[in-house]
Scaffold this motif. Structure first.
Motif, PDB file in Angstrom:
ATOM      1  N   VAL A  23      -6.470  -6.047 -14.473  1.00  0.00           N
ATOM      2  CA  VAL A  23      -6.764  -5.268 -15.678  1.00  0.00           C
ATOM      3  C   VAL A  23      -6.691  -3.773 -15.363  1.00  0.00           C
ATOM      4  O   VAL A  23      -6.083  -2.998 -16.112  1.00  0.00           O
ATOM      5  N   MET A  24      -7.269  -3.357 -14.236  1.00  0.00           N
ATOM      6  CA  MET A  24      -7.203  -1.941 -13.850  1.00  0.00           C
ATOM      7  C   MET A  24      -5.755  -1.509 -13.618  1.00  0.00           C
ATOM      8  O   MET A  24      -5.355  -0.420 -14.016  1.00  0.00           O
ATOM      9  N   TRP A  25      -4.965  -2.365 -12.974  1.00  0.00           N
ATOM     10  CA  TRP A  25      -3.560  -2.028 -12.705  1.00  0.00           C
ATOM     11  C   TRP A  25      -2.811  -1.834 -14.020  1.00  0.00           C
ATOM     12  O   TRP A  25      -2.008  -0.920 -14.147  1.00  0.00           O
ATOM     13  N   SER A  28      -3.636   1.399 -15.568  1.00  0.00           N
ATOM     14  CA  SER A  28      -2.964   2.483 -14.853  1.00  0.00           C
ATOM     15  C   SER A  28      -1.529   2.644 -15.336  1.00  0.00           C
ATOM     16  O   SER A  28      -1.034   3.762 -15.466  1.00  0.00           O
ATOM     17  N   LYS A  29      -0.862   1.531 -15.605  1.00  0.00           N
ATOM     18  CA  LYS A  29       0.523   1.594 -16.086  1.00  0.00           C
ATOM     19  C   LYS A  29       0.587   2.107 -17.515  1.00  0.00           C
ATOM     20  O   LYS A  29       1.509   2.815 -17.886  1.00  0.00           O
ATOM     21  N   ASP A  30      -0.408   1.735 -18.331  1.00  0.00           N
ATOM     22  CA  ASP A  30      -0.365   2.066 -19.745  1.00  0.00           C
ATOM     23  C   ASP A  30      -0.516   3.552 -20.038  1.00  0.00           C
ATOM     24  O   ASP A  30      -0.148   4.002 -21.104  1.00  0.00           O
ATOM     25  N   PRO A  35       5.593   3.235 -19.817  1.00  0.00           N
ATOM     26  CA  PRO A  35       5.054   2.017 -19.210  1.00  0.00           C
ATOM     27  C   PRO A  35       6.172   1.003 -18.964  1.00  0.00           C
ATOM     28  O   PRO A  35       7.093   0.889 -19.769  1.00  0.00           O
ATOM     29  N   ILE A  36       6.075   0.308 -17.861  1.00  0.00           N
ATOM     30  CA  ILE A  36       7.110  -0.657 -17.523  1.00  0.00           C
ATOM     31  C   ILE A  36       6.483  -2.018 -17.270  1.00  0.00           C
ATOM     32  O   ILE A  36       5.291  -2.137 -17.033  1.00  0.00           O
ATOM     33  N   SER A  37       7.324  -3.038 -17.281  1.00  0.00           N
ATOM     34  CA  SER A  37       6.855  -4.408 -17.079  1.00  0.00           C
ATOM     35  C   SER A  37       6.620  -4.686 -15.596  1.00  0.00           C
ATOM     36  O   SER A  37       7.071  -3.938 -14.727  1.00  0.00           O
ATOM     37  N   VAL A  38       5.938  -5.792 -15.333  1.00  0.00           N
ATOM     38  CA  VAL A  38       5.703  -6.213 -13.949  1.00  0.00           C
ATOM     39  C   VAL A  38       7.039  -6.458 -13.248  1.00  0.00           C
ATOM     40  O   VAL A  38       7.227  -6.083 -12.092  1.00  0.00           O
ATOM     41  N   SER A  39       7.982  -7.069 -13.948  1.00  0.00           N
ATOM     42  CA  SER A  39       9.302  -7.340 -13.357  1.00  0.00           C
ATOM     43  C   SER A  39      10.027  -6.042 -13.006  1.00  0.00           C
ATOM     44  O   SER A  39      10.642  -5.934 -11.950  1.00  0.00           O
ATOM     45  N   HIS A 116      -9.036   4.501  -9.703  1.00  0.00           N
ATOM     46  CA  HIS A 116      -9.825   3.396 -10.269  1.00  0.00           C
ATOM     47  C   HIS A 116     -10.637   2.724  -9.164  1.00  0.00           C
ATOM     48  O   HIS A 116     -11.828   2.454  -9.334  1.00  0.00           O
ATOM     49  N   LEU A 117     -10.003   2.445  -8.051  1.00  0.00           N
ATOM     50  CA  LEU A 117     -10.694   1.777  -6.949  1.00  0.00           C
ATOM     51  C   LEU A 117     -11.708   2.699  -6.274  1.00  0.00           C
ATOM     52  O   LEU A 117     -12.772   2.246  -5.856  1.00  0.00           O
TER      53      LEU A 117
END
Length: 161
Positions: A23-25, A28-30, A35-39, A116-117
């Motif tokens: 969720v944090m990751w 971070s992308k959003d 924003p890009i996909s995991v792929s 975040h971490l």
């Protein structure tokens, strides 16, 4: 003295932690302008380690069909994260590499994830942080032993987004 945790106890807590990190990751992308996909992110990780690779080699590294890899690269190029160039050794091949914008995106993404971490780890007392580091190193080493990564991310101290 506390009894040792069983495998199922560890799996339950680890699953919860991984889900929180996912969720944090995503958060971070959003916040990124693109924003890009995991792929697409996986493509960027491979290209970061193997700049100048071609579509065939990228497809093998991702275990994906050439047409899927080509579409992923098209999208990354459209947002300015990927460069394509003719191979100097073969005019029939195209070399793929991260653009400067793509490299900057990964640096920024990693920094947002670290922040975040950092907030969470900062809440732990020093003794708990030491225990966590020791446990995570052992977990990393066991994971590398059981499921070695083929893209270089299993090296000690390597970066991952």
């Amino acid at each position: 003295m506390r009894p040792h945790a069983g495998v199922d106890d560890v799996l339950q807590v680890l699953t919860q932690v991984v889900e929180q990190i996912e969720v944090m990751w995503e958060r971070s992308k959003d916040v990124s302008p693109a924003p890009i996909s995991v792929s697409q992110l996986r493509v960027m990780f491979v290209l970061e380690k193997s700049s100048g690779t071609n579509l065939r080699a990228l497809g093998e590294a991702l275990d994906a069909a050439p047409s899927s890899v080509s579409r992923l690269c098209d999208r990354l190029q459209a947002v300015g994260f990927l460069d394509r160039a003719l191979s100097p050794t073969s005019r029939r091949e195209v070399e793929l590499s991260l653009s400067e914008r793509g490299r900057a995106y990964l640096l920024d993404l990693r920094e947002r994830r670290r922040e975040h971490l950092r907030e969470i780890v900062g809440e732990l007392p020093p003794a708990a942080r030491s225990t966590l580091v020791s446990g995570l190193r052992k977990f990393r080493d066991a994971a590398t032993s059981v499921h070695p990564l083929e893209d270089g991310h299993d090296e000690a101290g390597s970066q991952s987004a």
